[in-house]
Design an enzyme around this catalytic site. Structure first.
Site, mmCIF file in Angstrom:
data_model
loop_
_atom_site.group_PDB
_atom_site.id
_atom_site.type_symbol
_atom_site.label_atom_id
_atom_site.label_comp_id
_atom_site.label_asym_id
_atom_site.label_seq_id
_atom_site.Cartn_x
_atom_site.Cartn_y
_atom_site.Cartn_z
ATOM 1 N N GLY A 12 0.786 -1.243 0.000
ATOM 2 C CA GLY A 12 0.000 0.000 0.000
ATOM 3 C C GLY A 12 0.808 1.277 0.000
ATOM 4 O O GLY A 12 0.296 2.327 0.407
ATOM 5 N N SER A 13 2.043 1.254 -0.495
ATOM 6 C CA SER A 13 2.820 2.509 -0.459
ATOM 7 C C SER A 13 2.254 3.535 -1.445
ATOM 8 O O SER A 13 2.286 4.742 -1.167
ATOM 9 C CB SER A 13 4.308 2.243 -0.732
ATOM 10 O OG SER A 13 4.532 1.860 -2.063
ATOM 11 N N ARG A 65 -15.820 -15.023 -9.102
ATOM 12 C CA ARG A 65 -15.371 -13.651 -9.286
ATOM 13 C C ARG A 65 -16.565 -12.678 -9.261
ATOM 14 O O ARG A 65 -16.482 -11.586 -8.724
ATOM 15 C CB ARG A 65 -14.642 -13.568 -10.639
ATOM 16 C CG ARG A 65 -13.606 -12.478 -10.743
ATOM 17 C CD ARG A 65 -12.857 -12.594 -12.048
ATOM 18 N NE ARG A 65 -11.821 -13.602 -12.015
ATOM 19 C CZ ARG A 65 -10.569 -13.391 -11.590
ATOM 20 N NH1 ARG A 65 -10.202 -12.206 -11.149
ATOM 21 N NH2 ARG A 65 -9.678 -14.354 -11.597
ATOM 22 N N ASN A 107 -5.241 3.041 -12.751
ATOM 23 C CA ASN A 107 -4.307 2.048 -12.229
ATOM 24 C C ASN A 107 -2.890 2.568 -12.399
ATOM 25 O O ASN A 107 -2.622 3.362 -13.293
ATOM 26 C CB ASN A 107 -4.469 0.738 -13.027
ATOM 27 C CG ASN A 107 -3.513 -0.355 -12.572
ATOM 28 O OD1 ASN A 107 -3.370 -0.608 -11.377
ATOM 29 N ND2 ASN A 107 -2.832 -0.989 -13.522
ATOM 30 N N HIS A 109 1.033 1.121 -13.009
ATOM 31 C CA HIS A 109 1.799 -0.067 -13.395
ATOM 32 C C HIS A 109 3.284 0.310 -13.448
ATOM 33 O O HIS A 109 3.623 1.362 -13.989
ATOM 34 C CB HIS A 109 1.321 -0.582 -14.759
ATOM 35 C CG HIS A 109 2.043 -1.822 -15.193
ATOM 36 N ND1 HIS A 109 1.782 -3.054 -14.630
ATOM 37 C CD2 HIS A 109 3.037 -2.006 -16.087
ATOM 38 C CE1 HIS A 109 2.591 -3.958 -15.187
ATOM 39 N NE2 HIS A 109 3.356 -3.346 -16.069
ATOM 40 N N ASP A 145 -3.422 -4.168 -17.976
ATOM 41 C CA ASP A 145 -2.432 -3.114 -18.205
ATOM 42 C C ASP A 145 -2.612 -2.405 -19.547
ATOM 43 O O ASP A 145 -1.647 -1.918 -20.146
ATOM 44 C CB ASP A 145 -1.002 -3.669 -18.053
ATOM 45 C CG ASP A 145 -0.780 -4.236 -16.660
ATOM 46 O OD1 ASP A 145 -1.349 -3.687 -15.700
ATOM 47 O OD2 ASP A 145 -0.069 -5.240 -16.526
ATOM 48 N N ALA A 173 9.409 7.064 -8.186
ATOM 49 C CA ALA A 173 8.734 7.822 -9.251
ATOM 50 C C ALA A 173 7.219 7.593 -9.198
ATOM 51 O O ALA A 173 6.434 8.517 -9.439
ATOM 52 C CB ALA A 173 9.294 7.411 -10.616
ATOM 53 N N GLU A 174 6.797 6.376 -8.866
ATOM 54 C CA GLU A 174 5.357 6.081 -8.736
ATOM 55 C C GLU A 174 4.715 6.996 -7.693
ATOM 56 O O GLU A 174 3.606 7.494 -7.886
ATOM 57 C CB GLU A 174 5.137 4.619 -8.312
ATOM 58 C CG GLU A 174 5.529 3.597 -9.374
ATOM 59 C CD GLU A 174 5.224 2.167 -8.930
ATOM 60 O OE1 GLU A 174 4.098 1.900 -8.477
ATOM 61 O OE2 GLU A 174 6.119 1.303 -9.044
HETATM 62 C C1 GAR Z 1 3.655 -1.033 -7.281
HETATM 63 O O1 GAR Z 1 4.958 -1.040 -7.810
HETATM 64 C C2 GAR Z 1 2.628 -1.033 -8.395
HETATM 65 O O2 GAR Z 1 3.010 -0.256 -9.510
HETATM 66 C C3 GAR Z 1 2.569 -2.480 -8.754
HETATM 67 O O3 GAR Z 1 2.619 -3.151 -7.536
HETATM 68 C C4 GAR Z 1 3.336 -2.356 -6.592
HETATM 69 C C5 GAR Z 1 2.456 -2.155 -5.385
HETATM 70 O O4 GAR Z 1 3.173 -1.531 -4.342
HETATM 71 N N1 GAR Z 1 1.397 -2.797 -9.494
HETATM 72 C C6 GAR Z 1 1.315 -3.747 -10.415
HETATM 73 O O5 GAR Z 1 2.261 -4.458 -10.717
HETATM 74 C C7 GAR Z 1 -0.034 -3.867 -11.092
HETATM 75 N N2 GAR Z 1 0.074 -4.633 -12.292
HETATM 76 P P1 GAR Z 1 2.394 -0.784 -3.203
HETATM 77 O O6 GAR Z 1 1.386 -1.788 -2.610
HETATM 78 O O7 GAR Z 1 3.447 -0.417 -2.194
HETATM 79 O O8 GAR Z 1 1.714 0.413 -3.795
#
Ligand code: GAR
Length: 209
Positions: A12-13, A65, A107, A109, A145, A173-174
């Site tokens: 969850g960052s 689902r 989303n 990625h 994606d 960067a995210e």
């Molecule tokens: C992040 O790097 C995100 O971009 C990736 O999972 C990580 C989650 O980290 N997402 C994917 O790969 C989706 N296809 P987080 O829980 O610390 O945000």
């Protein structure tokens, strides 16, 4: 403010970076729900400790689902959700769910899409020998994606990198890109036209200003 729910599956960052950005008075989105399909997601504990509205909807407790997604839809509706932000949410959605939230679900990625869709992006980027890596925020479509790109941020690949060091550089960067991208969407400055995103304000929230 646009009522925004964040869906997570783990650490969850990215959710944290959205929550922190949304604390600013002039931020156009407010976080009304943080939901996880995994009850043990570390991100849920972080959010709970801050008194944020959280919910675990354990996908393993639902036979199909469709019934899992029905429970999720009920929770989103109960929170008055207008926009959904996936942040490390690792379940594929049915096309019914995705179409319900068409142009209202985003989303992040960890690659420069359309390169390296799917899992193990950093391993594959290193194996391909690319010199630039990065991350993408996009509107969600049924194909994994895929979808109109809202913003991208680039980072260098350095010669000593392994998947962990590259992932850490991309993750930093995210944490800048996602709040900037959600801001564009929630403020109405980014909108989908012909399956591309037109930004009225700036071309790419991932670029250094
Ligand atoms: C992040 O790097 C995100 O971009 C990736 O999972 C990580 C989650 O980290 N997402 C994917 O790969 C989706 N296809 P987080 O829980 O610390 O945000």
């Amino acid at each position: 403010k646009v009522r925004t729910a964040i869906l997570i599956s783990g650490r969850g960052s990215n959710m944290q970076s959205l929550v922190e950005a949304a604390q600013a008075d002039d931020y156009p989105a407010e976080i009304v729900l943080i939901a996880s399909n995994r009850p043990d997601a570390a991100g849920l504990d972080w959010a709970k400790a801050r008194g944020l509205p959280t919910l675990a909807i354990d996908h393993k407790k639902y036979k199909t689902r469709d019934v899992f997604e029905a429970a999720l839809q009920d929770a989103l509706a109960a929170a008055g959700t207008e926009l959904v932000a996936l942040a490390g949410f690792m379940r594929l959605m049915t096309s019914d769910f995705v179409e319900h939230w068409r142009d209202r679900m985003i989303n992040i990625h960890p690659s420069l899409l359309p390169s390296f869709k799917g899992l193990h992006t950093h391993e594959r980027a290193l194996a391909a020998g690319v010199k630039i890596a990065g991350c993408t925020v996009h509107f969600v479509r049924t194909e994994m994606d895929e979808g109109p790109i809202i913003g991208q941020a680039a980072v260098p690949v350095l010669s000593g990198d392994d998947p962990a060091t590259l992932a850490a550089r991309v993750l930093a960067a995210e944490h800048r890109l996602y709040p900037a991208s959600l801001k564009l969407v929630a403020s109405g400055l980014a909108r989908v036209e012909g399956e591309k995103v037109i930004t009225l304000h700036e071309s790419n929230p991932g670029l250094p200003i």
